[in-house]
Scaffold this motif. Structure first.
Motif, PDB file in Angstrom:
ATOM      1  N   ASP A 170      -0.626   5.189  -2.003  1.00  0.00           N
ATOM      2  CA  ASP A 170       0.191   4.578  -0.958  1.00  0.00           C
ATOM      3  C   ASP A 170      -0.436   4.758   0.418  1.00  0.00           C
ATOM      4  O   ASP A 170      -0.905   3.826   1.040  1.00  0.00           O
ATOM      5  CB  ASP A 170       1.602   5.182  -0.998  1.00  0.00           C
ATOM      6  N   LEU A 171      -0.385   5.995   0.946  1.00  0.00           N
ATOM      7  CA  LEU A 171      -1.018   6.357   2.218  1.00  0.00           C
ATOM      8  C   LEU A 171      -0.333   5.815   3.471  1.00  0.00           C
ATOM      9  O   LEU A 171      -0.866   5.942   4.571  1.00  0.00           O
ATOM     10  CB  LEU A 171      -2.497   5.926   2.232  1.00  0.00           C
ATOM     11  N   ARG A 172       0.855   5.235   3.340  1.00  0.00           N
ATOM     12  CA  ARG A 172       1.563   4.759   4.529  1.00  0.00           C
ATOM     13  C   ARG A 172       2.321   5.893   5.201  1.00  0.00           C
ATOM     14  O   ARG A 172       3.008   6.660   4.531  1.00  0.00           O
ATOM     15  CB  ARG A 172       2.541   3.646   4.159  1.00  0.00           C
ATOM     16  N   LEU A 173       2.209   5.996   6.522  1.00  0.00           N
ATOM     17  CA  LEU A 173       2.969   6.997   7.260  1.00  0.00           C
ATOM     18  C   LEU A 173       4.455   6.648   7.234  1.00  0.00           C
ATOM     19  O   LEU A 173       5.308   7.534   7.250  1.00  0.00           O
ATOM     20  CB  LEU A 173       2.463   7.079   8.700  1.00  0.00           C
ATOM     21  N   ASN A 174       4.749   5.357   7.220  1.00  0.00           N
ATOM     22  CA  ASN A 174       6.120   4.886   7.036  1.00  0.00           C
ATOM     23  C   ASN A 174       6.154   4.057   5.755  1.00  0.00           C
ATOM     24  O   ASN A 174       5.778   2.881   5.767  1.00  0.00           O
ATOM     25  CB  ASN A 174       6.577   4.043   8.219  1.00  0.00           C
ATOM     26  N   PRO A 175       6.598   4.650   4.643  1.00  0.00           N
ATOM     27  CA  PRO A 175       6.572   3.941   3.356  1.00  0.00           C
ATOM     28  C   PRO A 175       7.545   2.775   3.265  1.00  0.00           C
ATOM     29  O   PRO A 175       7.546   2.053   2.265  1.00  0.00           O
ATOM     30  CB  PRO A 175       6.939   5.044   2.346  1.00  0.00           C
ATOM     31  N   GLN A 176       8.326   2.576   4.318  1.00  0.00           N
ATOM     32  CA  GLN A 176       9.279   1.466   4.323  1.00  0.00           C
ATOM     33  C   GLN A 176       8.702   0.207   4.972  1.00  0.00           C
ATOM     34  O   GLN A 176       9.344  -0.837   4.992  1.00  0.00           O
ATOM     35  CB  GLN A 176      10.564   1.895   5.053  1.00  0.00           C
ATOM     36  N   LYS A 177       7.477   0.321   5.525  1.00  0.00           N
ATOM     37  CA  LYS A 177       6.869  -0.829   6.189  1.00  0.00           C
ATOM     38  C   LYS A 177       5.422  -1.012   5.735  1.00  0.00           C
ATOM     39  O   LYS A 177       4.766  -0.065   5.301  1.00  0.00           O
ATOM     40  CB  LYS A 177       6.906  -0.647   7.715  1.00  0.00           C
ATOM     41  N   GLY A 178       4.941  -2.238   5.866  1.00  0.00           N
ATOM     42  CA  GLY A 178       3.551  -2.511   5.536  1.00  0.00           C
ATOM     43  C   GLY A 178       3.297  -2.533   4.043  1.00  0.00           C
ATOM     44  O   GLY A 178       4.224  -2.607   3.230  1.00  0.00           O
ATOM     45  N   ILE A 179       2.012  -2.457   3.677  1.00  0.00           N
ATOM     46  CA  ILE A 179       1.635  -2.483   2.269  1.00  0.00           C
ATOM     47  C   ILE A 179       0.884  -1.210   1.907  1.00  0.00           C
ATOM     48  O   ILE A 179       0.182  -0.634   2.744  1.00  0.00           O
ATOM     49  CB  ILE A 179       0.763  -3.718   1.943  1.00  0.00           C
ATOM     50  N   PRO A 180       1.005  -0.736   0.667  1.00  0.00           N
ATOM     51  CA  PRO A 180       0.293   0.478   0.247  1.00  0.00           C
ATOM     52  C   PRO A 180      -1.210   0.232   0.116  1.00  0.00           C
ATOM     53  O   PRO A 180      -1.665  -0.918   0.038  1.00  0.00           O
ATOM     54  CB  PRO A 180       0.922   0.803  -1.108  1.00  0.00           C
ATOM     55  N   ALA A 181      -1.971   1.307   0.075  1.00  0.00           N
ATOM     56  CA  ALA A 181      -3.427   1.208  -0.020  1.00  0.00           C
ATOM     57  C   ALA A 181      -3.856   0.495  -1.302  1.00  0.00           C
ATOM     58  O   ALA A 181      -4.868  -0.209  -1.306  1.00  0.00           O
ATOM     59  CB  ALA A 181      -4.044   2.602   0.036  1.00  0.00           C
TER      60      ALA A 181
END
Length: 346
Positions: A170-181
């Motif tokens: 994943d690697l998202r600082l905010n897992p509720q936005k954007g797309i995972p790695a």
């Protein structure tokens, strides 16, 4: 009616191995002796974050009672707590964080230490938006930005920040936005991925790793977990022989994960925007401190401070980078790559 007693998670052997089994480290307030032992061994307890260069930051900021400050990266709240102690329930401290999971825990942790909304305001937003915060609350006497990823994020396998543990990539600082790695990898061709690894982490084996990742994806083999990516990196470096191979693989894996994290969170773009806005949220004589953790970040900060000093926007900036001491690096291995720079508004 009394709440039903919750039994702790059972684990095999004499010591818990998995993240969710480490009941003592995940509840540090209940087990201070265990936490102290872990830290003395030079490790960071699971679910905790050891704040870096606290003394150096406080010495430079020289916080006075009644001042208004901004912590751009709340995280575990270690720096925040020390700044609140200096303010001594006067003035006010604002803190920002885009992580919806950890910021809630930190708010409760600081509230339990006596710092409620009269002393501290936490805002769930990206620190590139400091100009919006300043328009709302005014200019600041001091600003801190610790650009490192918190240990709580690294340690939790569900967040996918570490190649050492199995988890979603994943690697998202905010897992509720954007797309995972894992999804971003599918969108990049071989040349783009190679360039990303070079620009974001100075990876010396970018060509080999990018080529191997591209081959896996074209063959229809998924790269959905941290361990899957690690094994591909390991295979990409199979041409390295001897005892050094294991260490080379570890370092390359750390750099690849760093590069992907920077990409999915647009960290360089965020930092550029932050550096442009920073002096204009400071009062005359206001002070700013930034901690960076890799060369790409430090180059951006160094260049911005130097250019704005030459333009007379800052009256003074750090001429040399400041590093943590040997003892701090011994106690906290994650401090070794830290670089501190500061500036004072004209």
């Amino acid at each position: 009616m009394e709440p039903k007693h919750q039994r702790r998670v059972r684990y095999k052997g004499t010591h818990p191995k998995r993240y969710d089994e480490k009941y003592k480290e995940l509840n540090p307030e209940l087990y201070p002796e265990t936490i102290e032992k872990v830290i003395k061994k030079g490790s960071t307890p699971v679910g905790m974050h050891l704040s870096i260069m606290v003394n150096e930051i406080l010495e430079f900021l020289d916080i006075q009672e009644g001042q208004i400050g901004l912590d751009c990266t709340l995280g575990y709240g270690g720096h925040t707590l020390k700044m609140l102690e200096r303010l001594n329930h006067t003035g006010h401290l604002y803190a920002l964080d885009i992580d919806p999971i950890e910021s809630v825990k930190t708010k409760e942790r600081l509230l339990n230490k006596g710092y409620g909304e009269d002393a501290l305001t936490i805002k769930h937003c990206n620190f590139k938006n400091i100009d919006f915060i300043s328009r709302e609350v005014g200019l600041f006497d001091f600003v801190l930005a610790d650009l490192g990823v918190s240990s709580m994020q690294i340690d939790n396998p569900e967040r996918g920040f570490s190649y050492k543990k199995e988890g979603p990539l994943d690697l998202r600082l905010n897992p509720q936005k954007g797309i995972p790695a894992s999804q971003r990898l599918k969108e990049l061709n071989k040349a783009q991925l190679e360039q990303l690894l070079i620009e974001n982490s100075d990876e010396p084996y970018a060509k080999e790793i990018a080529g191997n990742i591209d081959s896996y994806l074209k063959a229809g083999q998924p790269i959905e977990t941290t361990i899957q990516l690690y094994k591909i990196i390991e295979k990409s470096l199979s041409f390295i022989s001897g005892n050094e191979r294991k260490e080379v693989v570890k370092k390359s894996a750390a750099r690849v994960f760093q590069a992907l994290r920077i990409e999915v969170n647009s960290e360089f773009d965020v930092l550029y925007e932050f550096m442009e806005k920073l002096p204009f949220i400071l009062k005359p004589g206001g002070k700013a401190v930034i901690l960076t953790f890799h060369s790409g970040e430090d180059r951006i900060v160094k260049k911005a401070f130097k250019e704005m000093k030459n333009l007379g926007i800052y009256s003074d900036v750090a001429r040399e980078v400041i590093r943590p001491g040997k003892e701090e690096c011994r106690i906290n291995s994650r401090a070794k790559s830290t670089k501190m720079r500061w500036a004072i508004k004209a």
